[in-house]
Scaffold this motif. Structure first.
Motif, PDB file in Angstrom:
ATOM      1  N   GLU A  67      62.136  44.747  41.012  1.00 51.69           N
ATOM      2  CA  GLU A  67      60.947  45.256  41.620  1.00 51.69           C
ATOM      3  C   GLU A  67      60.796  46.695  41.596  1.00 51.69           C
ATOM      4  OE1 GLU A  67      58.671  41.479  43.779  1.00 51.69           O
ATOM      5  OE2 GLU A  67      59.535  43.362  44.812  1.00 51.69           O
ATOM      6  N   ALA A  68      61.716  47.375  42.311  1.00 49.56           N
ATOM      7  CA  ALA A  68      61.788  48.610  42.636  1.00 49.56           C
ATOM      8  C   ALA A  68      62.071  49.410  41.147  1.00 49.56           C
ATOM      9  CB  ALA A  68      63.213  48.968  43.124  1.00 49.56           C
ATOM     10  N   MET A  69      62.713  48.959  40.322  1.00 48.69           N
ATOM     11  CA  MET A  69      62.775  49.674  39.027  1.00 48.69           C
ATOM     12  C   MET A  69      61.577  49.454  38.379  1.00 48.69           C
ATOM     13  SD  MET A  69      66.631  49.345  37.951  1.00 48.69           S
ATOM     14  CE  MET A  69      67.083  47.989  38.719  1.00 48.69           C
ATOM     15  N   ARG A  70      60.663  48.513  38.125  1.00 50.00           N
ATOM     16  CA  ARG A  70      59.421  48.348  37.659  1.00 50.00           C
ATOM     17  C   ARG A  70      58.760  49.156  38.177  1.00 50.00           C
ATOM     18  NH1 ARG A  70      57.152  42.380  36.850  1.00 50.00           N
ATOM     19  NH2 ARG A  70      55.970  43.410  35.556  1.00 50.00           N
ATOM     20  N   ALA A  71      58.652  49.493  39.525  1.00 49.54           N
ATOM     21  CA  ALA A  71      57.538  50.176  40.319  1.00 49.54           C
ATOM     22  C   ALA A  71      57.987  51.822  39.957  1.00 49.54           C
ATOM     23  CB  ALA A  71      57.435  49.894  41.591  1.00 49.54           C
ATOM     24  N   ARG A  72      59.002  51.913  39.354  1.00 51.01           N
ATOM     25  CA  ARG A  72      59.186  53.565  39.153  1.00 51.01           C
ATOM     26  C   ARG A  72      58.505  53.880  37.896  1.00 51.01           C
ATOM     27  NH1 ARG A  72      60.549  57.303  42.283  1.00 51.01           N
ATOM     28  NH2 ARG A  72      61.134  58.513  40.396  1.00 51.01           N
ATOM     29  N   MET A  73      57.644  54.747  38.082  1.00 54.54           N
ATOM     30  CA  MET A  73      56.777  55.199  36.648  1.00 54.54           C
ATOM     31  C   MET A  73      57.388  55.883  35.597  1.00 54.54           C
ATOM     32  SD  MET A  73      53.901  53.768  37.498  1.00 54.54           S
ATOM     33  CE  MET A  73      54.904  52.531  38.362  1.00 54.54           C
ATOM     34  N   ASP A  74      58.714  56.371  36.086  1.00 53.43           N
ATOM     35  CA  ASP A  74      59.486  57.294  35.158  1.00 53.43           C
ATOM     36  C   ASP A  74      60.758  56.574  34.765  1.00 53.43           C
ATOM     37  OD1 ASP A  74      60.711  57.387  37.407  1.00 53.43           O
ATOM     38  OD2 ASP A  74      60.784  59.558  37.272  1.00 53.43           O
ATOM     39  N   CYS A  75      60.713  55.146  34.908  1.00 56.32           N
ATOM     40  CA  CYS A  75      61.784  54.278  34.487  1.00 56.32           C
ATOM     41  C   CYS A  75      61.282  53.278  33.523  1.00 56.32           C
ATOM     42  CB  CYS A  75      62.439  53.588  35.679  1.00 56.32           C
ATOM     43  SG  CYS A  75      63.721  52.129  35.275  1.00 56.32           S
ATOM     44  N   PHE A  76      61.611  53.016  32.460  1.00 53.26           N
ATOM     45  CA  PHE A  76      61.257  52.256  31.174  1.00 53.26           C
ATOM     46  C   PHE A  76      62.029  51.038  30.680  1.00 53.26           C
ATOM     47  CE2 PHE A  76      60.337  57.000  30.889  1.00 53.26           C
ATOM     48  CZ  PHE A  76      59.071  57.217  31.090  1.00 53.26           C
ATOM     49  N   GLY A  77      62.985  50.750  31.760  1.00 56.47           N
ATOM     50  CA  GLY A  77      63.442  49.489  31.377  1.00 56.47           C
ATOM     51  C   GLY A  77      64.897  49.085  32.424  1.00 56.47           C
ATOM     52  N   ALA A  78      64.817  47.728  32.632  1.00 57.68           N
ATOM     53  CA  ALA A  78      65.832  47.228  33.403  1.00 57.68           C
ATOM     54  C   ALA A  78      66.419  46.079  33.273  1.00 57.68           C
ATOM     55  CB  ALA A  78      64.999  46.996  35.092  1.00 57.68           C
TER      56      ALA A  78
END
Length: 836
Positions: free
Chosen positions: A624-635
């Motif tokens: 969830e944390a990585m999906r909620a980072r607008m400048d992260c594009f994959g997890a």
């Protein structure tokens, strides 16, 4: 072209390892000790079947069969042939593991030294009408590697104290083109495989054969332009012939486009025919969650001047794909995939081989794992570089299910001898074969040069593995930096390529550029608190996280199965071997932090429950944390599937049972999801919509006490644009008692789930155990629909009995009504438990 299958009815015998190919007749003369098998087969499969050894994935039996790698193994197959006149015959071994000598009717046909591309041999001059025999000598290949050779690599290979533990690893693997994991890894034992591990067949060809069909797409407006290339080999060595080539593109039996080339000249050897075709209003292929996965059939028919015909067909998904690495300001660059010009947040896991003895993995096991990946809302799998290129059926299923594939080339955690010409030749054949094989699959998103080679051996994170790379002795980086790029440019320039994983920035694993493996500031940290604290993942600033993870146990049924006993003690050599090397009491520490003291005293059921909840907490929160980072594009988390049973990284265990963490991952990756966080004194909510349709999250938002008596709610509607991620609310956090309640969003229907803001560890929250009330049950076929609620907060509600459910181990918020679907073919009465 006719395929004559030779998989059935082989004989197997071992010999001393020093017996080389000249000992063929001596082995054939053995009177006793023969085993029988079908192929694909690792030699351990008939050994297990005949009671010679025990299954190495159970208990510590892997240690008992290490002698297997210290022998040479000889396979023999007899078969009948007739009607050979005028035919060209080719013998094909799809995979041989690893050092192999092949004989046809007693004559030496050739040697092979890689599992990663097939052995193909023009065998017509050696075969005859009537009875024929094929023989193969196979060994692991490790026996040929010397200390002198290893010194050329500075001994820079993951070794016992780095990655494998007491019973694992082998420096020599870097010189052998075998599945690297088979010498042992942190998540698997040393089971050095050996055998004929792919299909075996003869190809009977006439005067010409269609070797390959490639398709490329160009989307412009509402039209798809397709270029179809047929690779045709004309088999007469000195004469020409003519043919007609017809290409048909159809969808669900209806022709969409067709083109014919008449009276084409075939010259000896390879010929290439390119046809440009257009499809109006194409049905576009989408990743899982963004749309459907329509697959067209592209058929190529060749009619030769003697009226004989050749036919080849592929399935093909029409789509565009690109990887955007454009600047974002400062040193930051994007690492974002676009499909059909729509931004895709890549979510899923890392894929490893599905068994220590990979030759026995069934098609059904692969299909089940991919079904579960789709069910968990994956849209990408990364095929890890220390294993295998998967069989063709895997990629076909990814096409059908909308799973993008990040495909590592098979190099991992080692320097490699690419300064040697023979090694470069082997790798070039491997890369050429694999890229040509995979290039027309809609699922193919990226080819990647290696796993961790740039990072581990030129990184401040690993100072004792520092090595000097030079152009004269590139130690494996020539493959990733030069050779792979040349092959990609020649075979599939439309598929993105990335040098390694992780890679990007001034040093590999830089947050500003490319992808990262989040280990040293995650579960492999020297600080236990960093290993077990999920809130730290709110600090992720990476563009794309392609590896990170958390360890948890399997269910008790699986633990008993891989330990080989119903009375399991969490001690002893076998238990230690089935606990991941990096576990290091982290599961106990996680249970202690989040749930209860003295986890060492828990029974096995409670250990599995609390340990599973700990892993679920970390994976769910972090995704969830990585999906909620607008400048992260994959997890992509490490890892999805298992090679044997253990307390380890996966969310699906070796026996295909879902771990508790599976459900947390599924919820965190839901196509439409609200993520709630506290930032200083503010409440922040992100709205995530990984679909191609606009949506809205409607419900009530506000503070609710865990006993349900205090409810300070207001109606809200959050509008979520298609394929979007954005902050939908930011406001001051009200002053309330967050030990006895929390900010909650109670959904009023629709695809979104109710969520709440957790402040503090679970064990610090003050709430009584609340009963779960079953409002309704309804049986439909094999499934039971269950509707539940609770007046107060319930943590970790689950259906007892190991059922497969649409959701499980979930929280119930006060007054929330939740419906789940339970696979319940026997229509048993269902009972609920909860974690407290």
């Amino acid at each position: 072209m006719e395929k004559i299958n030779l998989n059935q009815g082989w004989k197997l015998h071992d010999s001393p390892l020093y017996w080389q190919k000249e000992k063929l007749e001596a082995v054939r003369a053995f009177q006793d000790g023969w085993l029988t098998c079908d192929v694909p087969a690792d030699v351990r499969m008939p050994l297990i079947g005949n009671g010679v050894i025990q299954d190495p994935v159970t208990a510590d039996h892997c240690l008992e069969s290490e002698w297997v790698e210290k022998r040479a193994w000889w396979f023999f197959k007899e078969f009948e042939l007739s009607g050979l006149s005028g035919k060209t015959l080719e013998l094909v071994f799809e995979a041989l593991d690893t050092k192999s000598d092949i004989f046809i009717n007693g004559q030496y046909a050739g040697s092979h030294r890689s599992v990663h591309y097939p052995f193909v041999y023009p065998a017509g001059h050696m075969l005859r009408e009537g009875r024929n025999e094929i023989a193969v000598r196979v060994s692991t290949g490790l026996e040929d590697v010397t200390d002198e050779q290893l010194s050329q690599l500075n001994w820079a290979v993951c070794r016992e104290d780095d990655n494998g533990g007491k019973y694992r690893s082998d420096y020599r693997r870097a010189f052998v083109r075998r599945p690297q994991y088979t010498v042992g890894w942190d998540w698997g034992p040393r089971v050095v495989t050996c055998g004929i591990v792919g299909d075996v067949y003869l190809l009977s060809c006439g005067k010409a054969v269609i070797r390959d069909v490639e398709a490329k797409t160009r989307l412009h407006g509402d039209t798809a332009g397709l270029t179809v290339t047929a690779e045709v080999e004309s088999l007469p060595m000195v004469s020409t012939q003519t043919c007609d080539i017809q290409v048909t593109i159809s969808y669900e039996g209806e022709c969409c486009a067709a083109s014919v080339l008449k009276d084409q000249l075939l010259t000896s050897g390879m010929n290439y025919f390119c046809l440009d075709m257009e499809i109006e209003h194409p049905r576009l292929w989408w990743p899982n969650g963004y749309g459907e996965q329509p697959l067209y059939r592209i058929s190529v028919e060749m009619i030769l001047d003697d009226s004989s015909k050749e036919y080849r067909e592929i399935t093909y998904g029409i789509r565009s794909l690109k990887l955007d690495t454009s600047p974002m300001g400062g040193e930051k660059r994007k690492f974002q995939f676009y499909v059909n010009d729509v931004p895709v947040f890549c979510k899923g896991g890392d894929w490893i081989p599905n068994d220590s003895i990979y030759a026995r993995v069934t098609d059904r096991k692969i299909e089940k794992l991919l079904e579960e990946a789709v069910n968990a809302n994956f849209n990408m799998l990364r095929i890890w570089g220390g294993g295998l290129y998967e069989r063709e059926g895997f990629y076909q299923l990814c096409d059908r299910k909308g799973i993008l594939v990040w495909q590592d080339f098979m190099f991992a955690c080692a320097t490699y001898p690419d300064h040697l010409e023979w090694f470069r030749r082997e790798v070039q054949k491997e890369l050429d074969y694999q890229t040509r094989r995979l290039r027309s699959h809609a699922c193919m998103a990226l080819f990647c040069g290696s796993n961790e080679n740039h990072w581990l051996f030129n990184s401040q994170d690993n100072p004792r593995w520092q090595v000097a790379f030079t152009r004269e002795q590139p130690l494996g980086l020539y493959i990733s930096n030069v050779l792979a790029k040349k092959v990609i440019h020649a075979n599939c320039p439309d598929i993105p390529y990335w040098n390694s994983s992780p890679y990007g920035g001034k040093l590999p694993n830089d947050d500003s550029c490319g992808d990262v493996h989040r280990w040293h500031n995650g579960f492999m940290s020297q600080d236990m608190e960093e290993r077990i604290e999920p809130v730290l993942y709110d600090e992720v600033r990476s563009r794309f996280v392609s590896e990170y993870g958390c360890i948890g146990p399997c269910c008790v049924e699986s633990i008993c199965e891989y330990m080989g006993t119903d009375k399991v003690e969490r001690s002893g050599r076998a238990w230690e071997m089935h606990c991941n090397v990096f576990e290091r009491d982290s599961v106990y520490a996680g249970i202690r932090k989040h749930y209860i003291d003295q986890p060492e005293r828990l029974g096995m059921e409670e250990y599995a429950l609390y340990g599973g909840m700990f892993q679920a907490l970390v994976l769910g929160y972090s995704l969830e944390a990585m999906r909620a980072r607008m400048d992260c594009f994959g997890a992509l988390f490490w890892m999805y599937n298992d090679t044997w049973g253990e307390t380890g990284w996966t969310v699906i265990d070796y026996y295909l049972r879902r771990k508790i963490s599976y459900y947390a991952v599924k919820r965190a990756l839901a196509p439409i999801r609200l993520v709630m966080r506290r930032e200083n004194d503010e409440l922040v909510i992100w709205g995530l919509n990984d679909t191609n349709a606009a949506a809205q999250a409607e419900g009530e938002l506000g503070y609710v006490s865990f006993d349900g008596r205090v409810r300070k709610l207001k109606p809200v509607i959050f509008k979520l644009e298609a394929a979007s991620r954005k902050c939908v609310l930011r406001e001051r956090l009200p002053k309330e008692d967050y030990r006895k309640g929390s900010i909650m969003f109670l959904a009023s229907g629709g695809p979104e789930e109710s969520v709440y803001l957790r402040i503090g560890d679970i064990r610090t929250l003050e709430y009584d155990k609340n009963s779960i009330e079953v409002l309704q049950t309804k049986q439909t076929g094999h499934y039971t629909h269950v509707t539940v609620t609770s007046r107060g907060y319930v943590h970790g509600a689950y259906v007892k009995g190991g059922y497969s459910c649409s959701d499980n181990y979930f929280d119930i918020l006060p007054g929330e009504i939740k419906e789940i679907l339970v696979e319940n073919q026997e229509k048993h009465a269902l009972h609920f438990g909860q974690v407290r």
